[in-house]
Design an enzyme around this catalytic site. Sequence first.
Site, PDB file in Angstrom:
ATOM      1  NE  ARG A   1      -9.556  -1.943   3.427  1.00  0.00           N
ATOM      2  CZ  ARG A   1      -8.512  -1.429   4.105  1.00  0.00           C
ATOM      3  NH1 ARG A   1      -8.671  -0.347   4.836  1.00  0.00           N
ATOM      4  NH2 ARG A   1      -7.330  -1.996   4.030  1.00  0.00           N
ATOM      5  NE  ARG A   2     -11.659  -7.961   3.235  1.00  0.00           N
ATOM      6  CZ  ARG A   2     -10.870  -6.978   2.785  1.00  0.00           C
ATOM      7  NH1 ARG A   2      -9.686  -6.797   3.270  1.00  0.00           N
ATOM      8  NH2 ARG A   2     -11.287  -6.150   1.834  1.00  0.00           N
TER       9      ARG A   2
ATOM     10  CE  LYS B   1     -18.335  -7.931  -6.819  1.00  0.00           C
ATOM     11  NZ  LYS B   1     -19.447  -8.502  -6.037  1.00  0.00           N
ATOM     12  N   GLY B   2     -13.456  -3.237  -5.126  1.00  0.00           N
ATOM     13  CA  GLY B   2     -13.140  -2.010  -4.376  1.00  0.00           C
ATOM     14  C   GLY B   2     -13.734  -2.109  -2.984  1.00  0.00           C
ATOM     15  CB  ALA B   3     -12.237  -2.793   0.048  1.00  0.00           C
TER      16      ALA B   3
ATOM     17  CD  GLN C   1      -9.980   0.906  -5.608  1.00  0.00           C
ATOM     18  OE1 GLN C   1      -9.854   1.980  -6.188  1.00  0.00           O
ATOM     19  NE2 GLN C   1      -9.861   0.787  -4.297  1.00  0.00           N
TER      20      GLN C   1
ATOM     21  NE  ARG D   1      -4.329  -8.064  -6.238  1.00  0.00           N
ATOM     22  CZ  ARG D   1      -3.605  -7.615  -5.197  1.00  0.00           C
ATOM     23  NH1 ARG D   1      -4.032  -6.618  -4.461  1.00  0.00           N
ATOM     24  NH2 ARG D   1      -2.449  -8.182  -4.914  1.00  0.00           N
TER      25      ARG D   1
ATOM     26  CE  LYS E   1      -4.314  -1.621   1.911  1.00  0.00           C
ATOM     27  NZ  LYS E   1      -4.002  -2.975   1.458  1.00  0.00           N
TER      28      LYS E   1
ATOM     29  CG  ASP F   1      -2.765  -3.792  -1.987  1.00  0.00           C
ATOM     30  OD1 ASP F   1      -2.605  -4.667  -2.853  1.00  0.00           O
ATOM     31  OD2 ASP F   1      -2.804  -4.031  -0.766  1.00  0.00           O
TER      32      ASP F   1
END
Length: 324
Positions: A303-304, A202-204, A178, A199, A112, A149
């Site tokens: 985020r998960r 969808k985006g988080a 994303q 990669r 990141k 990322d």
Amino acid sequence: MARIFAHAVRPALLAASRADGLRRLVERSPVTRSVVRRFVPGTTVHDAMDVVAALRHSGRYISIDYLGENVTDAEDAAATTRAYLELLDALGQRTRTDTVRDGVRPLEVSLKLSALGQALDRDGQKVALDNARTICEQAQRVGVWVTVDAEDHTATDSTLSISGDLRVDFPWLGTVLQAYLRRTRADCQELAAVGARVRLCKGAYEEPASVAYRDDAEITGSYLSCLRVLMAGPGYPMVASHDPQILAATPDIADECRRSTTDFEYQMLYGIRDDEQRRLARTGNQMRVYVPFGTQWYGYFMRRLAERPANLAFFARALAHRGR
Ligand SMILES: Cc1cc2nc3c(=O)[nH]c(=O)nc-3n(C[C@H](O)[C@H](O)[C@H](O)COP(=O)(O)OP(=O)(O)OC[C@H]3O[C@@H](n4cnc5c(N)ncnc54)[C@H](O)[C@@H]3O)c2cc1C
């Protein structure tokens, strides 16, 4: 219920993912730490290497993320860079004996840029570029790939510009796009044209409607449209999703674009749909697992939780159980 989750719970969790006071409280709680292990398998390089051994044993590839984001001090960015160099040393021990098929490196690290200094007031972009370059040089030496990322949309231009600079010397560098961002189809066209490794996720992050699709069906539609662009180009697409609709559509899109299973890869997060990961690897597909490790798991973990009611329910059940 799904609407309440999407419109009230998810934005609240994503806002909480950025709250520093809450972070300190949650990170210190012994109860949460044990639950976090489902998504974050450990805090040390040693823990990460144990997971690498187990995943390689089951035929899966790996991308490792040393957790941390939004550093506000150049020394913290330098410490993150050193942590990546230590990780790469350990990964280098494995690459000597690991088989590389069709030029695809089984081991990768994910970075990141905000953890490498991108948001510093003074020269943030240059500091992040220099730190990322140091990491890429070491990755090149030990035979490991690097992917950058994607973070929130305010950083997208800077991130793509840094990735572009790095790709000049490291053409194998991966970039994340994303699908929820309205700009992404155009970004896919640009990166596909130069043959980049991309990669697609969808985006988080919680993004405004002015820049992002917010409806689930629209996001999935954008994902599939972006994936077609990437598959049609000369680059290397990485299909990062757990969504059955996307996973079911991918082989047909690859076929239409005359790609074999070695011309792209699937990616999923550690601890999510493990059976499906194994099935894809077993049936001749390239399957890479994103493995985060480190002590700064708070933002990633929140985020998960925000992604899926079942993840939040799992957390709530574990807390209730521990509270008894
Ligand atoms: C390898 C990888 C790297 C990523 N990197 C980034 C990044 O750099 N930047 C970023 O913003 N985001 C990143 N993400 C996160 C991504 O943007 C999404 O937030 C996340 O993957 C959830 O989207 P999804 O496509 O899996 O579908 P979702 O919309 O979350 O899920 C769709 C469907 O998938 C199924 N599903 C999902 N989870 C489960 C489960 N646990 N068990 C059973 N079924 C399930 C369900 O049917 C669900 O309805 C990454 C994701 C992956 C996999």
